[in-house]
Enzyme design. Sequence first.
Site: not given
Ligand SMILES: [Zn+2]
Length: 1571
Positions: A832, A966-969, A1002-1003, A1025
Amino acid sequence: MNKIYIGSLPQDVTQVSLKEVFNAYNIELSNIVVNQKGFAFADCKDAASVDRAIEHMNGYMFNGKEMSVEHSVPRGSKSKKIQVRNIPSHLNWEELDKLLAEYGAVDNCEQVSTDSDTATVKVTYSTKAEAQAAIRDLDGKSVEGSTLRVTLLPDPADTTRPPRQGRFVNGGNFNTPFNQQFTRPKTVPELPTRMLVPSQYVGAIIGSKGETIRAITAKTRARIDVHRKDNPGATEKAITINGTPEACGAAVAAILDVVRKEDHDARMAAGTWNDDEVPLKILAHNSLIGRLIGREGRNLKAIQEKVACDDVKCKIAISNSMADMHQCNVERTIAIYGESCKCAEAEVLLMEKLRSCYENDMMAAYQQQQQYPGLHQLNMFPGLQGGYGPPMRDPMYNMPNYMNGPYRAQPGFSQEQRALQSETCTLYIPAEAVGAMIGSKGAHIRNISRIANASIKIVPPEDGDDDKQRRVMIMGNPEGQWKSQFCIFDKLKQEGFFNGDDERLTSEMTIPATIVGRVIGKGGNNVRELQRLTSSEVVIPRQSETEGMEEVPVKIVGHFFAIQSAQRRIRELLSKAKEAEKQKVVHTLYSILMSWHRIPDHENSEEDETIMMTSVGEDDTTAHLLREDASVVHRRELITNINNMSLRRRLREGMRTRPSLSTLSKRAKEERKYKYSLVSVLVIGICLILMVNIGLGYRKCESTNEEMYHPPKIHKLKQCIDSATGLPFPWQNYRLPTNLLPEDYHIFLHPNLTLQKYTAQVAINFSADKTTDYVILHSRGHTFKRVLNQGQNYQIVLDFYGNLTFSLGGFYLSKYKRNNGKEVVIGTTQFESLDARAAFPCFDEPAFKANFSLSMVREPSFKTLFNMPIESTNDYEGGLKIDNFGSTVKMSTYLVAFIVSDFQNVSNVTAGGVEVSIYSSPDKISETEFALKMACDVLDAYENLFNIPFPLPKMDLVAVPDFAAGAMENWGLVTYRETALLYNPATSSIKDQEWVATVIAHELSHQWFGNLVTMEWWNDLWLNEGFASYMEYYGVDMVHPKWKFFADFSATTVTAAMTQDSSQFTHALSFPVTDSRKVDEMFDSISYNKGASIIMMLEDFIGDEFFDGVRDYLMKHAYGNAENQDLVAAVVARDTDNNGDIQAMINAWTTLAGVPIVKVTLKDNKVSVEQSRFMYPDGSQNLPETGLWHIPLTYVTNISPQKATRKLLTQKSSSFDVPKVEWIKFNHNRVGYYRVAYDKGMWNMLINQLSQDHEVFSASDRVSLISDAFVAARVGNLNYQDAFRFASYLQSEKDYAPLILATSHLGYIDEMLKVGLKEEQRRMYEKYVTYIFTPLYYELAWKNKTSLSRMQLKLQSTIVSLMCSYKYEPCLTTAYAKFRNWKENNVLIEAEYMTTVFQSAIHHNLVEDWDVMWNAFVNTTDALLSNKLLSSIGMTTNLQKIIFLQEEMLKGENIRSQSASSLIVSLTSNMVGGSLTWRFVKQHWDEIVKLHPVASFAMRSIVHHCLTTILDEGEIVGAEAFFKSKGIDDMQYVKRTLEKVRINIHWFKQHASVIGKWLKQNENSWHSDRP
Ligand SMILES: [Zn+2]
């Protein structure tokens, strides 16, 4: 003599065999004498061959023996000199000095050569014994991986070497004036005689076919260059004469004779002859003239007297400096009147003097060079830059032409560096500080000089000098000036030479007298402005006092930063003045360059001159370079791309349909099984067509398509021609055509982590929706030219390979260290938003959903991961394995992910039957427990909440050591930074734990919001988001209700949203996105935080129906895409209560940019409200009102403080009655996304209530009041006295959310006072803030963890950090004690205090402590600890450490590139690091942008933090110009950041002095003693 000694020879060696061996390396030997004892002597052609022989042949295996080759040193030599080779270039001088000093006192050490990674030095010891000890020990010693080679050098005293060539050879640095310590020697050119002759006689001097000049040359043996082409139209031309003084003198006389004869003839013919002969005119550089004239003209008089005899007079006149200066001549004209022979005699004497002065300068430069390695000795000579030429204070250095002359060849002399030329500044230091400044054996001053790359000299006291002060003269470029002046300032501070807070310095800068008027300005206006803006005191002599002076000293007194600001402004004025004179200078410049660097043979001089003249066209060069760059980019693209393509017809199975809505739940479960067992589609294709356009050609177009990783600026693709077909590229839009629809991809990957590349194949099955003759997909934008018929299904098979780099995007590498020190490299992905195409060719837009399957080759010891579980594993060639994965559900390309690693995992199964696993590097697997539980719980909670089961059989969460976000879903394979997934109670604080929980929540919510239903296009990113940012609170709250996590929502998320939304350069939630950079920019506070805030508000206003509507929206668009309107429609359909016009309301909030402010006035029980868009003054430009918001107003009063009354404000203004109240507070619990502006009376009521009992208001209401009060003060609606009166309630505030918001608002004032250099005010302000928080500090600080609640623990670390940052002494002392205990006794620091404790050590400012922390940082494998260490060590004010960190950041070995932005944030925490870091970022922009794309979060943060240390309008203009030069001045975040600086400047002008006064008045009433 170039004799070498060859030792350790085999027995059977002969002259011939020896000669042959050396010949093989192109080294010719002669006079070879072989001794039977196994050694030989031989002669080499020249010194270079000797060096080569030693370089290549020393250690050479010759018939089984390791031969040694050395300089031949006569027997019994007393040489004390050695040569050390193979020194690693990165070794710095200090380390080298240390190494060498182990064997004795080093008298001299000079650099002789360097190649790419090693260097050679010649070292002279004070005794022979020391030299020999050094050889014994150092030869063969390994230093940083390089084996040193040391040989004895012949002593000049006992050899017959000829004296060195030329007047002297220096070991100086001509090639790379900057940043390189190891340099190659080069001879300084001698000073030639430069003569001026009337233009009309040049022809006669040259003579027919050069006859005359040849004759003069032959007779005098001087080299003569006539610059006839220079200065077209000028009445005089320059002639440069090289040779011995006598030869030059004779040549001058001969030329003068020609000129005088011609002149005589001409004037006789014209009848104007009058006995006045043409004088001899000699040119001399301005910097030498003073010495030539001598005190009171003594030298000049002496020469005149010496030449004159009897009654034959000789007169010497020197041109007026002011006139020359005006014309920007750097040379002055010396006219000699008299007989030709006398003139020539005078010339010889004059030149003798000039040469000796010049030589002295060069010698001084040379010695300085020895003393301060790394310095370009010519930098110190304003007049001698680049061999000779214009003084650096002259305008020439701005000339584009300058570098296109011979100096072009110099490597490392870039445009940017050229713009920063040398200047001289003087700093006054107390006389008693001199010793400290010099340091032992000059160590300190030498160090400064090295750091700053400037020459620094402490001037001996002169008559009339104040004996309390000494002058320090600094010569260097502005950067060097900054650094050296800072070091001096810092040293004075450390040594206690300042009294208390008075950190004032006196500095002096010289400026040309010609611009004094400009600097002073009309009636002194400019000086006053300069003083006001820079907070410094500037003293410039009046113009009348500077009569006859060439340069005028400008005295600047103030704080270090104030002085720097003033110097920068004066520099600007200078450069403006010079700009105006620029044109005039061109010709002078040419002549100087010509005479000094070309020295062409006069016979060809015309031609040479022509070449030179034509090669300086600046535009041409730029254009050419650009073209070159562009083609490099193209070529690179070619190489990394597809090398074979074929188009095959695919034999299809039945169509797969989208799951129907009603059966979604059931189907999702089925789908899970179905996909799981689905065998990847077999392609029984026949190769139909070999590709017509194999796609290898690149398209010729200036700004390439958007596949270039981060293209400069693209709205629409330009018309491009495909080089393979010569046809225009058929598609001009940014978005893909929709004529083809991909259905599934099968990806084959064979990564090689060692070679850092992968071979791959992707097979894409797609159908043609419309008849078309091309396929366009993302990779590098290749086309397949072929008619594809509607309704048919096709498959493309693409074989390709790619590189694996540590790029943090696409398929990339990440590495980590095992506890046993072993380094492991893994491969992972981050797609992404636009990087799937970097990994494999695909239709890389979110709406092109397809099924993906993967086969991946791996080492047997590694494992692979994909969105789906492994279906089968087979053996693969070369002992490798291949894993085959099942096909995914329909999804977007950006959600595909794969990993190959040696990671381990822990797993559990959720109530819903999903297997959840946490993966991490093996040593950290023990830290995954918390994440596993959280992930299982929250996944179950979401399945229940959305009433849609998670559709995949497994859910992996992976901690990746290098990760940009931070992170990726990624669906079923979520990737995280280690700090966002791993939890270790020993090193993680409560806030760290909350962060892990938040990111997981969140993810995992994205698995529905984003993965199941995806925005149609990036303009609606908020649908992903915004929801995930809201759900992260919801999710944590569902799993850990005791944490009361929603309480922080307003203080954090809403505040962050409003901060960006208060800018005129913000955007609406739904916002058109037309190019790649805009896609990146969408990942901002608006999409995340404003999205979440609006959802919170809508849910509150609409009630349960809101989430019913959202659930419908998820169901309806599952496995598909949605737009903003789809959400609106779903919610509106559920709104049965008729809450009003919901559609208009949601539309307003999602399509209007900005945050509204509601102005409230209360008069006689009547409340009037009025809405408008909020912006801070004075970011200038007033935007027109954009529209009306539908604001759900709420208010509470003292009558019902917890039960809100609601009103909907859809008009611009409105009013309503309220009963008589003591106070009224709007936006209950700050659920509404708007600010409130109360009138003065209402504020008084609210402040009174707060001071009596603040708990009448809910914590969220207090958050809201804090925000509104401080914002009102900032914009001038509430005066700061009242704001501080409001703030006094904070003494009794004990809730976390209001406290962190208050400290952030109080912090703004501190920040402004810091940036505005108001040190005295800042000190008082610190006293004020610590006074407010003393009670809470003593209640919580350092208390035992077990006795405190969760919120108290959060408060505890906050208050400790706050008090330390405001330099509260008891806090710093305790923190530092903990640091020492950690440092000395290895006692663990509690996680809650860790950052504060490290920062207290930084505050203590001991290099030793810093080094301990740096080492801990380098050696730890704990990501949290390493974060906390890095963000602390970056706060240092030690210049050397700052520079070190910056260099480390670029190297990227110890500092991961994912940490670059947080490092820069900490570097900008003080003014020293701040100013320096912004320069650094500008200088290394291109390198940094390679790692962090211009619109990435990291880059935005870097720019923001660098610029907010600026409070200077001039600096903004510079920054604007810089952004423009980088082509990003149109980006929203750039505009926003510049706006923010303007707002800060405005604030500072409006409020700083008012606050200063208030602080002074109240200072004595604040006490921060233990209660
Ligand atoms: Zn997100």
